[in-house]
Write a protein that holds these residues in place. Sequence first.
Motif, PDB file in Angstrom:
ATOM      1  N   UNK B   4      23.040  -3.505   4.473  1.00 30.72           N
ATOM      2  CA  UNK B   4      22.088  -3.617   5.410  1.00 30.72           C
ATOM      3  C   UNK B   4      20.749  -2.985   4.796  1.00 30.72           C
ATOM      4  N   UNK B   5      19.711  -4.266   5.043  1.00 26.71           N
ATOM      5  CA  UNK B   5      18.270  -3.931   4.745  1.00 26.71           C
ATOM      6  C   UNK B   5      17.793  -2.965   5.862  1.00 26.71           C
ATOM      7  N   UNK B   6      16.889  -1.940   5.467  1.00 27.45           N
ATOM      8  CA  UNK B   6      16.386  -1.103   6.299  1.00 27.45           C
ATOM      9  C   UNK B   6      14.638  -1.277   6.050  1.00 27.45           C
ATOM     10  N   UNK B   7      13.819  -1.215   7.166  1.00 27.50           N
ATOM     11  CA  UNK B   7      12.611  -1.212   6.823  1.00 27.50           C
ATOM     12  C   UNK B   7      11.775  -0.065   7.864  1.00 27.50           C
ATOM     13  N   UNK B   8      11.077   0.588   7.151  1.00 24.89           N
ATOM     14  CA  UNK B   8      10.607   1.720   8.289  1.00 24.89           C
ATOM     15  C   UNK B   8       9.014   1.254   8.278  1.00 24.89           C
ATOM     16  N   UNK B   9       8.468   1.500   9.501  1.00 27.13           N
ATOM     17  CA  UNK B   9       7.021   1.104   9.964  1.00 27.13           C
ATOM     18  C   UNK B   9       6.570   2.145  10.747  1.00 27.13           C
ATOM     19  N   UNK B  10       5.479   2.170  10.936  1.00 24.28           N
ATOM     20  CA  UNK B  10       4.765   3.204  12.053  1.00 24.28           C
ATOM     21  C   UNK B  10       5.034   2.563  13.624  1.00 24.28           C
ATOM     22  N   UNK B  11       4.513   1.240  13.405  1.00 24.69           N
ATOM     23  CA  UNK B  11       4.691   0.482  14.758  1.00 24.69           C
ATOM     24  C   UNK B  11       5.526  -0.829  14.647  1.00 24.69           C
ATOM     25  N   UNK B  12       6.584  -1.088  15.472  1.00 28.40           N
ATOM     26  CA  UNK B  12       7.118  -2.495  15.405  1.00 28.40           C
ATOM     27  C   UNK B  12       6.772  -2.915  16.698  1.00 28.40           C
ATOM     28  N   UNK B  33     -10.338   1.529  11.076  1.00 27.71           N
ATOM     29  CA  UNK B  33     -11.247   2.233  11.319  1.00 27.71           C
ATOM     30  C   UNK B  33     -11.422   3.548  11.051  1.00 27.71           C
ATOM     31  N   UNK B  34     -10.220   4.004  11.462  1.00 27.11           N
ATOM     32  CA  UNK B  34     -10.002   5.744  11.190  1.00 27.11           C
ATOM     33  C   UNK B  34      -9.954   5.991   9.890  1.00 27.11           C
ATOM     34  N   UNK B  35      -9.836   4.992   8.559  1.00 27.80           N
ATOM     35  CA  UNK B  35      -9.747   5.310   7.455  1.00 27.80           C
ATOM     36  C   UNK B  35      -8.413   6.017   6.891  1.00 27.80           C
ATOM     37  N   UNK B  36      -8.335   6.338   5.694  1.00 25.31           N
ATOM     38  CA  UNK B  36      -6.965   7.140   5.471  1.00 25.31           C
ATOM     39  C   UNK B  36      -5.833   5.986   5.298  1.00 25.31           C
ATOM     40  N   UNK B  37      -4.833   6.563   5.292  1.00 27.72           N
ATOM     41  CA  UNK B  37      -3.324   5.998   4.818  1.00 27.72           C
ATOM     42  C   UNK B  37      -3.260   4.664   6.144  1.00 27.72           C
ATOM     43  N   UNK B  38      -3.396   3.765   5.897  1.00 27.91           N
ATOM     44  CA  UNK B  38      -3.428   2.680   7.086  1.00 27.91           C
ATOM     45  C   UNK B  38      -1.867   2.709   8.017  1.00 27.91           C
ATOM     46  N   UNK B  39      -1.792   2.645   9.119  1.00 27.00           N
ATOM     47  CA  UNK B  39      -0.362   2.765   9.637  1.00 27.00           C
ATOM     48  C   UNK B  39       0.183   1.286   9.566  1.00 27.00           C
ATOM     49  N   UNK B  40       1.399   1.168   9.114  1.00 28.13           N
ATOM     50  CA  UNK B  40       2.132  -0.084   9.029  1.00 28.13           C
ATOM     51  C   UNK B  40       2.604  -0.744  10.191  1.00 28.13           C
ATOM     52  N   UNK B  41       2.393  -1.907  10.420  1.00 33.13           N
ATOM     53  CA  UNK B  41       2.590  -2.453  11.672  1.00 33.13           C
ATOM     54  C   UNK B  41       3.640  -3.713  11.246  1.00 33.13           C
ATOM     55  N   UNK B  42       4.468  -4.076  11.987  1.00 36.61           N
ATOM     56  CA  UNK B  42       5.518  -5.024  11.611  1.00 36.61           C
ATOM     57  C   UNK B  42       5.516  -5.927  13.117  1.00 36.61           C
ATOM     58  N   UNK B 173      18.735  -6.865   9.984  1.00 41.22           N
ATOM     59  CA  UNK B 173      17.852  -5.612   9.403  1.00 41.22           C
ATOM     60  C   UNK B 173      17.472  -4.501  10.452  1.00 41.22           C
ATOM     61  N   UNK B 174      17.637  -3.281   9.894  1.00 37.62           N
ATOM     62  CA  UNK B 174      17.211  -2.342  10.940  1.00 37.62           C
ATOM     63  C   UNK B 174      15.765  -1.930  10.678  1.00 37.62           C
ATOM     64  N   UNK B 175      14.997  -2.113  11.582  1.00 29.39           N
ATOM     65  CA  UNK B 175      13.488  -1.833  11.422  1.00 29.39           C
ATOM     66  C   UNK B 175      13.379  -0.677  12.196  1.00 29.39           C
ATOM     67  N   UNK B 176      12.795   0.589  11.634  1.00 26.17           N
ATOM     68  CA  UNK B 176      12.893   1.793  12.204  1.00 26.17           C
ATOM     69  C   UNK B 176      11.288   2.132  12.425  1.00 26.17           C
ATOM     70  N   UNK B 177      10.658   2.192  13.644  1.00 25.21           N
ATOM     71  CA  UNK B 177       9.470   2.692  13.881  1.00 25.21           C
ATOM     72  C   UNK B 177       9.223   3.901  14.759  1.00 25.21           C
ATOM     73  N   UNK B 178       8.152   4.489  14.390  1.00 22.35           N
ATOM     74  CA  UNK B 178       7.841   5.655  15.302  1.00 22.35           C
ATOM     75  C   UNK B 178       7.538   5.223  16.872  1.00 22.35           C
ATOM     76  N   UNK B 179       6.995   3.977  16.886  1.00 23.03           N
ATOM     77  CA  UNK B 179       6.773   3.361  18.506  1.00 23.03           C
ATOM     78  C   UNK B 179       7.110   2.000  18.179  1.00 23.03           C
ATOM     79  N   UNK B 180       7.991   1.575  19.149  1.00 23.66           N
ATOM     80  CA  UNK B 180       8.390   0.027  19.218  1.00 23.66           C
ATOM     81  C   UNK B 180       7.659  -0.494  20.575  1.00 23.66           C
ATOM     82  N   UNK B 181       7.173  -1.406  20.272  1.00 20.27           N
ATOM     83  CA  UNK B 181       6.555  -2.234  21.505  1.00 20.27           C
ATOM     84  C   UNK B 181       7.314  -3.671  22.037  1.00 20.27           C
TER      85      UNK B 181
END
Lengths: 253, 552
Positions: B4-12, B33-42, B173-181
């Motif tokens: 099973x494919x797994x994808x990790x993002x910050x926001x799904x 805008x905040x700079x630094x490592x961009x949040x991964x959004x899927x 696929x399991x898409x894991x996220x800190x926040x799921x919208x």
Amino acid sequence: MKIAVCVKQVVTRDWPLRINDSHTWVDDRDASFEMNEPDAYALEEALRLKEQHGGEVVVCSAGPPRVNQVIREALARGADRAIHVEAESLASADGAMVAEALAAPMEEEQFDLVLTGLQSDDQGFAQTGVVLAEFLSIPHATIIMEVQVGAGRVRVKRELEGGWFQWVSMSTPALLTIQSGINQLRYATLKGIMAAKKKEVRLVEPPAELARRQEILMLSVPERTKEIRLFDGAPAEAAGKLVQALKDDARVI
Amino acid sequence: MMHREVLEVDVLVVGAGPAGLSAAIRVAESSRRAGGEPLAVAVIEKSRQSGSHILSGAVLDISGLDELLPDWKARGAPVDTLVSSDKIYYLTSRSKLRFPFNGPLNNHGNYVISLSRFVRWLTGQAEAEGVDVFTGFGGSEILYDGERVVGVRTGDRGVDKQGVEKSNFEPGVDIRAAVTIFADGVRGNLTKTLVKDLVLEGPQPQTYALGIKELWELPPGKVIPGHVIHTLGYPLRNEEFGGGFVYTLPEGRISVGLVVGLDYRDPRFDPHMAFQRFKQHPAIASLLAGGRMLRYGAKALPEGGWYALPRCHVAGGLIVGDAAGFLNSMRLKGIHLAMKSGICAGDTAVEAIRSSDVSASKLAAFQKRIIAGSVRRELYPVRNVHQAFGRGLLAGLAFSAWSMVTGGWCFKRMLPNEVGHARMASISRYYGTEPQDIRVSSNAVTVDRTLTFDKLTNVHYSGTRHDEDQPVHLLVKDTDLCRSRCRELYGNPCIHFCPAHVYEMVDDGHGPRLQINASNCVHCKTCDIVDPFQVIDWVPPEGGGGPEYEGM
Ligand SMILES: Cc1cc2nc3c(=O)[nH]c(=O)nc-3n(C[C@H](O)[C@H](O)[C@H](O)COP(=O)(O)OP(=O)(O)OC[C@H]3O[C@@H](n4cnc5c(N)ncnc54)[C@H](O)[C@@H]3O)c2cc1C
Ligand code: SF4
């Protein structure tokens, strides 16, 4: 092995089509598009050959900018890079024009094997691959059901009429036009889709003197010729009339 | 072993509609805008291409777009037909009466758009911000860690009719996220599960309507773009809530539609037939004369309003747009509220992830944003309107006029609201003892295939396609019920309410049985909503299947 796959973008199957105002093509202003079906099988075959024999799969397409959709899809399924001969005039081009547009950049690449779909779902010429083989001065075989790759040669199974098949062997480089349904298409994976974004799509201009060889004079919608006749009377009598009509009018029995 | 494919993002984000894309754009933009490592959004979307499952009117209130992308004009948004005329009519079966005031439907400063096109453009904007938009992936399961949402599993692909894996089987696929919208739209299958699993229902049950729409093309010069017409009355009776709309677009295009409350009483009522009758009304037929139908589609919309909103924040998850019910049914507008709720969710998600706290109480900031902002300002004053409409059209009209004057103040804080399907009457209660032909809808018309169409012809014009060799995606828990109790009590209303002829009662010599023509399904969600026994569960078919809405 270095394999090229030619893909075309066509209007989605079963799309409710309309003819444009000049009656020369369908009105595709707001049509939905997809990859030509036999091309999808050609792509799948190329990916399988690469899995078996190693090498590279390069997607080649000639068409307007919107064709990028099917190129991305091919890259997402696993093709390595792409060549896009881009021009608005290639939107409803004939087979020879498409082949000519593709020939120069493909010649440079020195592919071992070129796969195309058997024919396109829209124009259905079944010629683009054949003409392209001539431009590239390589042998070709059409309506391919199975591909076996050996050293410097390919052995292929061709579909003939009436359930007959033919095995043909030829030297590579060669061009094969692939029949739909010869394999089971794979799905694009999330990783594949993400990876596709980073893959190279080389935009190429078509040759300056490129022109249509054929002109579409008119396109028309098939006329409804279906006719329904009802035979009345008692069942036996109606059946008799039906048999008579099938014999005399329809001449099918 | 299955891989099973797994994808990790910050926001799904589930669902690439105006709500989901607004949330995704907002997250990506503020992270950039905040700079630094961009949040991964899927973003995952069940349609084959972005915008293909999007159907709306649509008159766009641009306040949401102004807030999300103030420079939308420079970015080439397909928003260019300003509303130039705006009328409301009350239709009787032969004539029309113009309302002297436009009240809540006032569309000054709004634009007539094609939402499917708009969404396609919005997808491009999201991708330009670095968002990954995955089309052809339907979310089928919520992944939890206890009560915390940790992501979504997409549906398996390559399974045949019998449920057996085909050679090209690809597990979900399991898409894991800190926040799921959750932005899966009206009656979204994941939001429905989430609301049930975590008991999030609002003070009142959600109620719905079904919108049926066609896009027409008329001879050049016949229509002036930017005209907006709303109708009340015919073909709906006093007991049915809803109304018609006609919006004119450039290039001789015209959007015609009918919205029907899914809380009607007559079990033999057919919304699709009502739409045919609407087109036959002289006022509409004369508009459409000489033109031809280009597209067809249907989709439900949430109408319960403020009190029907569920709790929209849970640990690791937020609900936005139509999935929650942010729609102003009085104005027939949800796009701007979907976008605004998406923006609030995006901001809340970024804040939570930055502080490494995605608990429910942290994400409750979403609710605060909604309450403090323009979403509540718009929805709260009209909180009792639909409930009043539930009491008949004239009562509803009087109430909405009153509501506007008083700001929605009412004797009781809440007017009680029933679940829509509970209002459907049984055949005997509705029709008495007179025998009825339950196979025919009560409002049937003979179609002429020029102005009016049968469901199957219409479905063809929705571009709907599903791989035929896959499990049926309409799970009917108990099909014995169909031939016994449902048949006796309600006369199998599914054959009437489905606008795509998915349900059929066939008899091959062993008595009637339910046949599900799942590949016709236009994903409108009506059956899931209105089936009186609540035994139908709409689940996503294999990714990419469904309608192909273009210009809708
Ligand atoms: C007939 C009609 C007319 C309307 N007219 C207007 C109007 O004139 N003006 C106006 O402002 N509003 C109008 N609306 C309402 C408006 O269209 C909606 O409020 C708006 O589209 C809601 O946006 P959303 O992003 O929440 O949901 P949607 O636009 O429904 O988008 C949800 C997306 O999620 C996808 N999805 C669903 N489930 C899954 C899953 N499990 N996995 C992956 N993807 C999934 C869907 O395919 C869809 O693309 C109308 C609605 C209808 C039906
Ligand atoms: S089966 Fe259900 S969701 Fe599908 S079109 Fe019919 S009513 Fe709508």
